[in-house]
Design a protein around this motif. Sequence first.
Motif, PDB file in Angstrom:
ATOM      1  N   UNK A  96      -9.392  34.354  -4.319  1.00  0.00           N
ATOM      2  CA  UNK A  96     -10.226  33.778  -5.390  1.00  0.00           C
ATOM      3  C   UNK A  96     -11.676  33.640  -4.977  1.00  0.00           C
ATOM      4  N   UNK A  97     -11.959  33.853  -3.677  1.00  0.00           N
ATOM      5  CA  UNK A  97     -13.298  33.671  -3.131  1.00  0.00           C
ATOM      6  C   UNK A  97     -13.813  32.263  -3.415  1.00  0.00           C
ATOM      7  N   UNK A  98     -12.938  31.311  -3.140  1.00  0.00           N
ATOM      8  CA  UNK A  98     -13.256  29.914  -3.396  1.00  0.00           C
ATOM      9  C   UNK A  98     -13.547  29.210  -2.080  1.00  0.00           C
ATOM     10  N   UNK A  99     -14.583  28.377  -2.033  1.00  0.00           N
ATOM     11  CA  UNK A  99     -14.883  27.653  -0.789  1.00  0.00           C
ATOM     12  C   UNK A  99     -14.045  26.388  -0.610  1.00  0.00           C
ATOM     13  N   UNK A 100     -13.106  26.146  -1.474  1.00  0.00           N
ATOM     14  CA  UNK A 100     -12.298  24.927  -1.403  1.00  0.00           C
ATOM     15  C   UNK A 100     -11.431  24.939  -0.153  1.00  0.00           C
ATOM     16  N   UNK A 101     -11.206  23.767   0.375  1.00  0.00           N
ATOM     17  CA  UNK A 101     -10.358  23.643   1.561  1.00  0.00           C
ATOM     18  C   UNK A 101      -8.899  23.840   1.179  1.00  0.00           C
ATOM     19  N   UNK A 102      -8.101  24.480   2.049  1.00  0.00           N
ATOM     20  CA  UNK A 102      -6.674  24.662   1.740  1.00  0.00           C
ATOM     21  C   UNK A 102      -5.941  23.336   1.553  1.00  0.00           C
ATOM     22  N   UNK A 103      -6.330  22.314   2.342  1.00  0.00           N
ATOM     23  CA  UNK A 103      -5.659  21.022   2.214  1.00  0.00           C
ATOM     24  C   UNK A 103      -5.889  20.409   0.832  1.00  0.00           C
ATOM     25  N   UNK A 104      -7.099  20.591   0.280  1.00  0.00           N
ATOM     26  CA  UNK A 104      -7.380  20.069  -1.056  1.00  0.00           C
ATOM     27  C   UNK A 104      -6.673  20.893  -2.134  1.00  0.00           C
ATOM     28  N   UNK A 105      -6.595  22.197  -1.909  1.00  0.00           N
ATOM     29  CA  UNK A 105      -5.952  23.062  -2.898  1.00  0.00           C
ATOM     30  C   UNK A 105      -4.445  22.796  -2.964  1.00  0.00           C
ATOM     31  N   UNK A 106      -3.860  22.393  -1.859  1.00  0.00           N
ATOM     32  CA  UNK A 106      -2.427  22.140  -1.836  1.00  0.00           C
ATOM     33  C   UNK A 106      -2.041  20.959  -2.722  1.00  0.00           C
ATOM     34  N   UNK A 107      -2.976  20.053  -3.022  1.00  0.00           N
ATOM     35  CA  UNK A 107      -2.676  18.914  -3.895  1.00  0.00           C
ATOM     36  C   UNK A 107      -2.625  19.329  -5.361  1.00  0.00           C
ATOM     37  N   UNK A 108      -3.133  20.527  -5.680  1.00  0.00           N
ATOM     38  CA  UNK A 108      -3.227  20.949  -7.078  1.00  0.00           C
ATOM     39  C   UNK A 108      -2.068  21.836  -7.514  1.00  0.00           C
TER      40      UNK A 108
END
Length: 509
Positions: A96-108
């Motif tokens: 996705x070329x997203x700068x989001x952290x994997x730990x934050x993405x895992x909550x979604x």
Amino acid sequence: MTASETSEPSAAAPLLDLHALVVAVRRRRRLWCSMALLGLLVGAVVAVLLPSPPTAVTKVLVAHQADQPNDPGTLIRTDVALLQTTRIADQALKSLKSPERPEDFMRDYRGTGLTNNLLQITVTGDSEAEAAARAKALADAFVANHVRRMQDAADAEAKALLDQRDRMRDELAQVNKAIGDRSPGSDPKASASIESLFAHRAELNSRIADFGQRAAEARTGTPKLVAGTQIVDAPRAVRHSLPRTAATDAAIGLVLGLVLGLALAAVGAVVADRPVLRREIAANLGASVIAELRRAPRRPAGPWPYRRTWTARERLTTTLARTVRASAGPVSLLELGCARSTSVIALDVARALEAEGPVVVVDGLPGPELADSRQEPGGPAVVSGERAAAVPRQVRRLGVGSVAPGTAWTDLQYLGGRTVLVVRAGHGSAAWLHTVARQLADQRIPVIGVVLIDPDPRDRTDGTLWEGPHTAPRGHDEWPARWNGTGRPRAERPSTPAARVPDSDQEAR
């Protein structure tokens, strides 16, 4: 068998009376109904103020190498756990070329195993398009990771088989070298050893062929598993219905509020220890329940409930008037938690006694309930406790007082030598009821009976105390006080026991 013997089994009270607990919880229905209503409103408000974020779902068919028809779901639970790893989350974010952290993405996002081979992925986002894109990237990352793991496992297995085959070939070369050009019949002395070498060579050839075939099968089965792992349901946005969500959250809040309210009511009833049954109130006060009266509703539902309450009130007035007539001296009505009801009862009794002579109601209540009561013209006079001494002897007096906390116990004897307790069910604690009985016994004021206000309509317990140890803690052998007309009671042994007033609680209901 004596009465004391029959009453001994009831002396051992249970640690927790479920009947009394149920009645106490039912009487506090305002609390748990309010909690249930509050939960209902909170659930509806939460659904409106905190709506569900945009959500997308997709389904992935996962093929496993060790699939079994009787698998209890262990493999799909492993896939769900692998989905919640930073490796897969990082691969999805990179696509996705997203700068989001994997730990934050895992909550979604979350994974749910629908069957042994079907995995559902639910992802949230800022918009429906973003949620669908994140769901697709996550599903692709999971499929790629699953395929890579299967290929790596197949390659590792094939490599191990081929290495074993190569070792067998080296051993076969050594056996062939040992055999050389000899044949089993060339040397009769060494024929046995030569035959064993030929047998070992045949075994090695068979095992080498088997390892080669197994290595080929390991690589051949992988494409089938890879083709079986795929996205079977394209990512799509989930439509949220606000009314349905509000109804669901409101129902959940209603149930939680009701459970919490019932728990609070039960705990409060156990901690407060406020008797509500006739049996408990009579046992704690050491006096029988002679009558009861339901508290009239503020807004009667119809003429029939109001007529029943009025009939019960007339019967109560008749019962108490008969009790006052049978007493040789002044009688008092002492209230606990029902000052206004006691004032109304006292005025009704005084009006009923006016036909036999003048009656004066002595107001000993700490509040203005009796003074503020609506009085008819020409009705009984109401005087304060300070002016009670000026009332002539020939005038019948009916005292009204209170036994609530803070009562001046020594002043109760000036209201009457005998008393009727008017108690609201569930108001006083068991300890305070014992205190009232003990203080009245110390003041040598016999209790004629108890009038129960606002009883539980489903109470079927007996409020009558029979002869035996179930009397007031102290004073059950005291002589009843008689009024000598000088403003103070004097102790006198009665010639005959006081007549018991019939229990009219069934009539009141």
